[in-house]
Design an enzyme around this catalytic site. Structure first.
Site, short mmCIF file in Angstrom:
data_model
loop_
_atom_site.label_atom_id
_atom_site.label_comp_id
_atom_site.label_asym_id
_atom_site.label_seq_id
_atom_site.Cartn_x
_atom_site.Cartn_y
_atom_site.Cartn_z
N THR A 76 0.87 -1.19 0.00
CA THR A 76 0.00 0.00 0.00
C THR A 76 0.90 1.24 0.00
O THR A 76 0.93 1.99 0.97
CB THR A 76 -0.94 0.01 1.23
OG1 THR A 76 -0.16 -0.22 2.42
CG2 THR A 76 -2.02 -1.03 1.13
N LEU B 218 4.95 -6.43 12.74
CA LEU B 218 6.33 -6.95 12.76
C LEU B 218 7.33 -5.90 12.28
O LEU B 218 6.98 -5.00 11.53
CB LEU B 218 6.44 -8.21 11.89
CG LEU B 218 6.14 -8.15 10.39
CD1 LEU B 218 7.28 -7.53 9.61
CD2 LEU B 218 5.87 -9.54 9.87
N GLU C 22 10.94 -5.41 10.29
CA GLU C 22 11.93 -6.09 9.45
C GLU C 22 13.21 -6.26 10.27
O GLU C 22 13.56 -5.40 11.06
CB GLU C 22 12.21 -5.27 8.19
CG GLU C 22 11.05 -5.33 7.22
CD GLU C 22 11.20 -4.40 6.03
OE1 GLU C 22 12.33 -4.00 5.73
OE2 GLU C 22 10.17 -4.06 5.43
N CYS D 187 7.49 1.65 6.15
CA CYS D 187 6.22 1.93 6.85
C CYS D 187 6.08 3.37 7.35
O CYS D 187 5.12 4.05 6.98
CB CYS D 187 6.05 0.97 8.01
SG CYS D 187 5.76 -0.71 7.45
N LYS E 3 17.64 0.28 8.02
CA LYS E 3 18.11 -0.19 9.33
C LYS E 3 18.89 -1.48 9.11
O LYS E 3 18.87 -2.03 8.01
CB LYS E 3 16.96 -0.37 10.31
CG LYS E 3 15.98 -1.45 9.94
CD LYS E 3 15.01 -1.62 11.08
CE LYS E 3 13.97 -2.65 10.80
NZ LYS E 3 13.01 -2.81 11.86
#
Ligand SMILES: NC(=O)c1ccc[n+]([C@@H]2O[C@H](COP(=O)([O-])OP(=O)(O)OC[C@H]3O[C@@H](n4cnc5c(N)ncnc54)[C@H](O)[C@@H]3O)[C@@H](O)[C@H]2O)c1
Length: 440
Positions: A86, A153, A155, A263, A324
């Site tokens: 999305t 969650l 990553e 996100c 990250k």
């Protein structure tokens, strides 16, 4: 339970693998033939620690398979999960729901018996009702329910987060759908992991509110860090002192070069957009988005200061470009703002990242990829720690400094200290929210 998972990206693949490890029969579907071919060969298309072994175990046990064929996956499934992307829609910041709606339409065309259509993708409030309408329109006779099951969650720690969640959120409209969802998550509720059952809208809102809050927390400490530099405070000590307050908590208080990833950037933008659409401006979130952009630009100024005001002709080694550590995901990584500014400014940029090259090559034109941090530093004028991979946490700083033409370091993750840098022979060192030094 028999489950179909649509989308084998970071969320769909991890969820599918973990559900199969719970003992469910899972078929994962993707429309990308390359991904399905890889998965069928036993290869994992993304980098996520532990995923390969868990996937192999469950394929071997006959509980997990992959296909391009949605009809095959849906056959007999009690739940179909939508875990497609999305991303931010171009132009207006809204979440692009075209993949979700396309998946809903496809499910409607293939499903025959009662099924719960579960949206795992992060979607704006009201989307599950829209999904319901799309399915009803495409297949008016189908007996089905919709459910919202946002995913939390991270990553890099995805399997542990899925297997040991702080909570599972499930939004439903009927007891029948709640039963199916409770059955799917029973292996977790049996071990006392909380399953929070809400209405559809609340479940959808929880995900955006949680992500916007975390993005705010990071941005808050990043802004405090900028002030620490001016007033002579040390943001690491400030974070520690703040985080010990149980009302605040120590997580997401590590100052850095700005948040990125798949996100936070898109979800904060989508929340701001939802607020505008309902005439309830999300002023805090809007400010966070702007401040985060300013923080990334502040990093460029910091690097410029270590290059005597100009990148032109400088050799710069970048250690880490993924957003990250422990992921190969480059989406909205701060590196995508910082590195092009260096290349555009005339620097010769070498990049070293344990997993980032595959994704990063197309996104960072004009850089030279190397597989070793010391090679990256050879004859360099500046080394920048941009992502705190373990590989960069315990560098031999003396060796690194010796390789460089001018031993200058920008430690944008506060991995090292002025003391470490001075002892190793660096002539200039800057970090985030702490005093640095520059011999010049
Ligand atoms: N990545 C994360 O850490 C994370 C965490 C929590 C929630 N989420 C949310 O989960 C959703 C998925 O994110 P992601 O990072 O896994 O995305 P991704 O882009 O890695 O994966 C999406 C996958 O869906 C496939 N796909 C798209 N349409 C399809 C269709 N009609 N049929 C079959 N396959 C289709 C794509 O080919 C792709 O493989 C997003 O809404 C995201 O916001 C992501």
């Amino acid at each position: 339970m028999k489950i179909a998972m649509i989308g084998t990206g970071y969320v769909g693949l991890v969820s599918g693998v973990c559900f199969s490890d719970f003992g469910h029969d899972v078929v994962c579907v993707d429309k990308d033939p390359k991904k399905i071919e890889m998965l069928e060969r036993g290869e994992v298309p993304i980098y996520e620690p532990g995923l390969h072994a868990l996937m192999a175990k469950n394929v071997e046990a006959g509980r997990l398979s992959f296909t391009l064929n949605l009809a095959e996956a849906i056959e007999g499934a009690e739940a179909v999960f939508i875990a497609v992307g999305t991303p931010t829609r171009r132009g207006d910041g809204h979440a692009d729901l075209s993949y979700v709606m396309a998946a809903a339409e496809e499910i409607a065309q293939m499903a025959k018996d009662y099924v719960v259509v579960v949206t795992k993708s992060t979607v704006p409030v009201g989307t599950n009702r829209q999904v319901k309408q799309v399915i009803k329109k495409a297949n008016p006779g189908l007996d089905f329910d919709v459910a919202s099951n946002p995913e939390f969650l991270r990553e890099g720690a995805a399997i542990d987060d899925f297997m040991r969640p702080d909570r599972v959120v499930v939004g439903v409209q009927s007891d029948k759908a709640a039963e199916v969802m409770n059955e799917i998550y029973r292996p977790l509720s049996l071990r006392d992991f909380p399953v929070v059952v809400t209405d559809l809208e609340s479940a959808e809102m929880i995900k955006y509110a949680a992500n916007a809050f975390l993005a705010t927390k990071i941005t808050f400490i990043n802004e405090i860090a900028a002030l620490c530099e001016k007033v002579g405070a040390d943001v690491k000590q400030v974070s520690k002192g703040m985080g010990m307050d149980g009302r605040i908590g120590s997580k997401f208080l590590h100052a850095g070069p700005g948040y990125g990833g798949s996100c936070f950037p898109k979800d904060t933008k989508a929340l701001a957009r939802i607020g505008q659409e309902h005439a309830v401006p999300m002023q805090i979130t809007e400010t966070v988005i702007n401040v985060n952009e300013a923080i990334k630009r502040r990093m460029i100024t910091k690097l410029e200061d270590l290059c005597e005001g100009s990148f032109n002709g400088k050799v710069i080694a970048i250690l880490g470009v993924t957003f990250k550590p422990d992921t190969d995901d480059m989406r909205d990584a701060p590196a995508l703002t910082i590195v092009p500014a260096l290349v555009g400014g005339g620097a010769k940029v070498r990049v070293c990242d344990p997993q980032g090259q595959h994704e990063g090559e197309a996104l960072l034109p004009g850089v030279h990829w190397v597989d070793d941090p010391y090679k990256a530093a050879h004859n360099a004028d500046l080394v920048v720690v941009l992502t705190e991979w373990n590989e960069f946490r315990a560098l031999n700083l003396k060796k690194l400094a010796r390789k460089m033409a001018t031993p200058h370091m920008a430690d944008l993750r506060n991995v090292y200290s002025v003391k470490d840098a001075k002892r190793a022979g660096f002539e200039a060192y800057t970090s985030i929210g702490r005093a640095g030094f520059n011999k010049d």
